[in-house]
Design a protein around this motif. Structure first.
Motif, PDB file in Angstrom:
ATOM      1  N   UNK A 141      23.473  -2.132  -7.571  1.00 48.12           N
ATOM      2  CA  UNK A 141      22.040  -2.356  -7.395  1.00 48.12           C
ATOM      3  C   UNK A 141      21.598  -3.663  -8.044  1.00 48.12           C
ATOM      4  N   UNK A 142      22.164  -4.000  -9.198  1.00 43.82           N
ATOM      5  CA  UNK A 142      21.843  -5.279  -9.831  1.00 43.82           C
ATOM      6  C   UNK A 142      22.294  -6.446  -8.957  1.00 43.82           C
ATOM      7  N   UNK A 143      23.466  -6.301  -8.355  1.00 40.92           N
ATOM      8  CA  UNK A 143      23.944  -7.352  -7.455  1.00 40.92           C
ATOM      9  C   UNK A 143      23.038  -7.490  -6.243  1.00 40.92           C
ATOM     10  N   UNK A 144      22.610  -6.352  -5.686  1.00 41.32           N
ATOM     11  CA  UNK A 144      21.710  -6.389  -4.531  1.00 41.32           C
ATOM     12  C   UNK A 144      20.379  -7.037  -4.892  1.00 41.32           C
ATOM     13  N   UNK A 145      19.857  -6.722  -6.086  1.00 42.76           N
ATOM     14  CA  UNK A 145      18.596  -7.311  -6.523  1.00 42.76           C
ATOM     15  C   UNK A 145      18.718  -8.824  -6.655  1.00 42.76           C
ATOM     16  N   UNK A 146      19.813  -9.297  -7.227  1.00 45.37           N
ATOM     17  CA  UNK A 146      20.018 -10.741  -7.374  1.00 45.37           C
ATOM     18  C   UNK A 146      20.131 -11.400  -6.007  1.00 45.37           C
ATOM     19  N   UNK A 147      20.850 -10.766  -5.076  1.00 42.78           N
ATOM     20  CA  UNK A 147      20.967 -11.333  -3.726  1.00 42.78           C
ATOM     21  C   UNK A 147      19.610 -11.442  -3.050  1.00 42.78           C
ATOM     22  N   UNK A 148      18.784 -10.395  -3.216  1.00 44.04           N
ATOM     23  CA  UNK A 148      17.451 -10.418  -2.607  1.00 44.04           C
ATOM     24  C   UNK A 148      16.613 -11.552  -3.182  1.00 44.04           C
ATOM     25  N   UNK A 149      16.678 -11.774  -4.481  1.00 43.59           N
ATOM     26  CA  UNK A 149      15.933 -12.867  -5.101  1.00 43.59           C
ATOM     27  C   UNK A 149      16.415 -14.228  -4.614  1.00 43.59           C
ATOM     28  N   UNK A 150      17.732 -14.368  -4.443  1.00 38.26           N
ATOM     29  CA  UNK A 150      18.281 -15.633  -3.954  1.00 38.26           C
ATOM     30  C   UNK A 150      17.839 -15.883  -2.514  1.00 38.26           C
ATOM     31  N   UNK A 151      17.872 -14.837  -1.689  1.00 37.07           N
ATOM     32  CA  UNK A 151      17.451 -14.995  -0.287  1.00 37.07           C
ATOM     33  C   UNK A 151      15.984 -15.406  -0.214  1.00 37.07           C
ATOM     34  N   UNK A 152      15.124 -14.798  -1.046  1.00 29.69           N
ATOM     35  CA  UNK A 152      13.702 -15.162  -1.071  1.00 29.69           C
ATOM     36  C   UNK A 152      13.520 -16.610  -1.499  1.00 29.69           C
ATOM     37  N   UNK A 153      14.300 -17.044  -2.487  1.00 31.54           N
ATOM     38  CA  UNK A 153      14.200 -18.427  -2.944  1.00 31.54           C
ATOM     39  C   UNK A 153      14.649 -19.405  -1.852  1.00 31.54           C
ATOM     40  N   UNK A 154      15.705 -19.081  -1.146  1.00 35.80           N
ATOM     41  CA  UNK A 154      16.171 -19.947  -0.054  1.00 35.80           C
ATOM     42  C   UNK A 154      15.131 -20.002   1.060  1.00 35.80           C
ATOM     43  N   UNK A 155      14.509 -18.856   1.336  1.00 33.50           N
ATOM     44  CA  UNK A 155      13.481 -18.808   2.380  1.00 33.50           C
ATOM     45  C   UNK A 155      12.293 -19.694   2.019  1.00 33.50           C
ATOM     46  N   UNK A 156      11.903 -19.666   0.747  1.00 32.62           N
ATOM     47  CA  UNK A 156      10.780 -20.504   0.307  1.00 32.62           C
ATOM     48  C   UNK A 156      11.146 -21.974   0.263  1.00 32.62           C
ATOM     49  N   UNK A 157      12.457 -22.280   0.123  1.00 34.77           N
ATOM     50  CA  UNK A 157      12.874 -23.684   0.038  1.00 34.77           C
ATOM     51  C   UNK A 157      12.707 -24.413   1.352  1.00 34.77           C
ATOM     52  N   UNK A 158      12.662 -23.697   2.480  1.00 37.21           N
ATOM     53  CA  UNK A 158      12.443 -24.332   3.776  1.00 37.21           C
ATOM     54  C   UNK A 158      13.650 -25.033   4.349  1.00 37.21           C
TER      55      UNK A 158
END
Length: 540
Positions: A459-476
């Protein structure tokens, strides 16, 4: 499958097709006869020093001796408690709950069965938890454990006995297939005659899985063995005395002997170094031959006394605290009395314990435990204070915990079945019909601890992946760069990175079309409005 098809697999299609069918059939029959005649000489393994057959008493005596070794005894206790777990407030280890089909029962028959079960849950939990730890300890050490059951009709099981009278070496179970039907108990007072013969309703057995083979002698007619293997109906199988096996000690018998030898050698050398003796020389010039012969005999007796003196020291006698003097007469010397020190010399280096510790590591590795858990805290692995040591301990114990829980659950089911028969005069033909289920307090067991740790890590790994995906999405980033970033730096597979990059880009474009920020929040053109003129509002 035809004979030609068999040969087609073994010899290849071309070879089988080229052979006439009668010839192929004759060859197949000849090969079958050949293997039938050679099987008694080609199957099995050669008997060696390490796999020679032993009697039941020899095996049990060896395991009993090993269980008296403190680290092994503690290991059995650790495995038992880690498998059972327990409630942190009441220390209850085994729980009985209604089966799932009864928990939401709306059928009058099921409701009546649930009411019967609820009357027997508390009394049986009390009995089971009084003896479950010893049953598991004996099962880990000897492969089997037993308890005598006492019941009353119309009431149920009222008492259990698990003590020196049900000590596993004293009990010989008889099996029909995999079912235990009869028990022979040796009289523990004289160890000579079988004192009791009990049935399946009088005694329960906790049988550990037979993972490793234990070579042993058995008094069984060969024709009965053949019948057991060839008979299809389990009710027609012959009744056999059960084999010894299932103990955690099987794989470490030889290592245990090495540990004891190394420990005995080390202790003996240390005690021998503590023996303090002094040898003296004495001038006896002009001694007649008769006296010289008497002197030789005295010298031999003195050396024998020296050996006895060392043995006395090994036994913890006064030799450890006193100095013994030996007098050796000499000739033609000016000194009347001359001390020459200890005949064995003095040790100048410390005793090397590395050999002993290697054997200890092998011993504890065979038991599935870290040496630090049974007394060698200086070898604590995983670091102190960060929880890594507990994690190591949990993963090592988890595999054996599963076997202990499976065996104890089966034993508890047998006990509850006997109790149900005494209380309500009813029996169950199928385990699926049991109205109860055996439950352990999972939060306290080693297996559950390891499972929870794994889930938490995921679950910790999944949470980190979700945060990274959100950051990449915001990076454009565009789809190509996003895929490259996920594959190169994120360590994802190529296909996984491509699919995820496509989804991130599509989600960002859709959010922009819907008038939202890339992170999914609605856009607001008035987030930073121009400052209003308060004078105009006031009419100034």
């Amino acid at each position: 499958m035809a004979v030609s098809d068999v040969l087609a697999i073994l010899l290849g299609a071309g070879s089988a097709a080229s052979a006439p069918s009668p010839i192929v059939g004759a060859a197949q029959e000849s090969m079958a006869h050949m293997y039938d005649a050679a099987a008694p000489f080609s199957l099995g393994t050669h008997q060696t020093k390490n796999n020679k057959k032993r009697t039941r008493k020899e095996i049990m005596t060896k395991w009993e001796q090993m269980l008296k070794f403190a680290p092994i005894a503690e290991s059995m206790g650790i495995h038992s408690t880690a498998a059972l777990g327990g409630d942190e407030h009441t220390s209850q280890q085994v729980f009985i709950k209604p089966a799932e089909r009864l928990q939401k029962a709306d059928n009058p028959v099921l409701k009546a069965q649930l009411a019967k079960l609820e009357k027997r849950i508390k009394p049986m939990e009390r009995l089971i938890n009084q003896h479950i730890l010893k049953l598991c300890f004996d099962a880990c050490g000897f492969g089997d454990s037993y308890a005598r059951v006492y019941g009353k009709k119309g009431i149920g099981v009222v008492d259990m006995m698990c003590n020196e009278y049900t000590y596993p070496p004293l009990v010989l179970p008889f099996e029909q297939g995999s079912k235990t039907l009869v028990y022979h108990l040796l009289d523990a007072r004289n160890w000579t005659n079988t004192s009791s013969k009990l049935g399946a309703r009088q005694m329960i057995r906790m049988k550990m899985p037979r993972i490793l083979h234990v070579p042993q002698h058995e008094i069984i007619e060969g024709v009965l063995v053949a019948k057991m293997m060839e008979e299809d109906d389990p009710d027609n199988l012959p009744l056999f005395p059960a084999h010894v096996g299932g103990s955690f000690l099987i794989a470490i018998e030889e290592i245990f002997d090495n540990v004891i030898r190394a420990l005995a050698a080390m202790n003996t050398q240390q005690v021998a170094d503590a023996v303090n003796q002094m040898f003296l020389t004495m001038n006896m010039a002009g001694m007649p031959p008769a006296q010289r012969e008497a002197y030789k005999q005295g010298l031999e007796g003195m050396l024998r006394e020296h050996e006895q003196f060392v043995k006395n020291a090994l036994d913890g006698g006064e030799a450890l605290y006193t100095t013994k003097y030996h007098v050796l007469p000499t000739w033609d010397e000016k000194q009347i009395l001359n001390p020459i020190g200890d005949i064995k010399g003095q040790r100048s280096t410390a005793i090397n314990i590395e050999t002993f510790m290697i054997d200890v590591r092998l011993l504890m590795g065979g038991l599935g435990l870290d040496p630090s858990m049974v007394g060698w805290a200086d070898m604590l692995s995983g670091g102190i204070g960060d929880g890594s040591a507990s994690l190591t301990y949990s993963s090592q114990v988890m595999r054996r915990s599963m076997m202990i829980r499976q065996s104890s659950s089966q034993m508890v089911n047998d006990l509850l079945k006997i109790d149900w028969g005494y209380a309500y005069n009813e029996d169950f033909d199928n385990e699926l019909d049991y109205p109860w289920q055996v439950v352990f307090h999972s939060d306290q067991t080693a297996a559950a601890n390891e499972i929870q740790t794994t889930k938490q890590t995921r679950m910790n790994t999944l949470l980190i992946k979700t945060q990274v995906i959100t950051a990449i999405k915001d990076a454009g980033l565009n789809e190509e760069n996003t895929a490259l970033l996920l594959e190169r730096d994120g360590g994802m597979d190529y296909d996984e990175a491509q699919n995820l990059a496509k989804d991130i880009t599509s989600a960002r474009e859709k959010a922009l079309e819907d008038g939202q920020n890339p992170n999914g929040n609605p856009q607001d053109d008035n987030l930073n409005p121009e400052p209003e003129n308060d004078d105009e509002e006031d009419g100034i």
